[in-house]
Design an enzyme around this catalytic site. Structure first.
Site, mmCIF file in Angstrom:
data_model
loop_
_atom_site.group_PDB
_atom_site.id
_atom_site.type_symbol
_atom_site.label_atom_id
_atom_site.label_comp_id
_atom_site.label_asym_id
_atom_site.label_seq_id
_atom_site.Cartn_x
_atom_site.Cartn_y
_atom_site.Cartn_z
ATOM 1 N N CYS A 286 0.074 3.762 2.802
ATOM 2 C CA CYS A 286 0.570 3.222 4.082
ATOM 3 C C CYS A 286 2.045 3.556 4.253
ATOM 4 O O CYS A 286 2.491 3.938 5.338
ATOM 5 C CB CYS A 286 0.386 1.710 4.145
ATOM 6 S SG CYS A 286 -1.327 1.157 4.034
ATOM 7 N N CYS B 76 0.826 -1.210 0.000
ATOM 8 C CA CYS B 76 0.000 0.000 0.000
ATOM 9 C C CYS B 76 0.864 1.265 0.000
ATOM 10 O O CYS B 76 1.581 1.538 0.971
ATOM 11 C CB CYS B 76 -0.901 -0.040 1.239
ATOM 12 S SG CYS B 76 -1.768 1.484 1.614
#
Length: 140
Positions: free
Chosen positions: A64, A61
């Site tokens: 993230c 991600c």
């Protein structure tokens, strides 16, 4: 010849006759944990006497990856008042489901084992700092 000189959160390695300098970060942040087992989650979050923020993330991600240094620096600013627990949703999908995490990144604030608040998605540093600060004040 090899020597290591500790300098705060970094270790400086001097190789050879001082010709090469290699800096390697080896800091072990005392209030940031990556969960390896459900038992560890129970210990660090459910049974914690201090406030905890759980970072549900995935290694693939992009947001993230951008959130990680932001939230970690803010947690360090509040050292001793709050902990950060990181949960990889691909490794611990059961924990993600238990806490109704359907997208990443998600930060969930826990106080005394109970969810108090959550924030979804990538956030700027100022918004995160305010969110964490408000949670720390409320939990004191």
């Amino acid at each position: 010849m090899f020597s290591a000189v500790s300098r705060g959160a970094q270790v400086t390695r001097i190789v050879g006759q001082g010709r090469r300098l290699l800096h390697t970060s080896t800091s072990r942040l005392s209030n940031i944990y990556k969960i390896q087992t459900i038992e560890e989650f129970t210990e660090k979050v459910s049974n914690s006497k201090t406030p905890v923020i759980v970072d549900f993330f995935a290694t693939w991600c992009g947001p993230c990856k951008m959130l990680t240094p932001r939230i970690e620096s803010i947690i360090q600013e509040n050292e001793g008042k709050i902990s950060l627990v990181k949960v990889d949703v691909d490794e611990h999908s059961d924990l993600a489901l238990d806490h109704e995490v359907s997208s990443v990144p998600v930060l969930v604030a826990f106080n005394k084992g109970k969810e108090e608040n959550r924030i979804i998605g990538l956030q700027d540093t100022d918004k995160l700092r305010k969110w964490v600060g408000d949670f720390v004040k409320k939990s004191s």
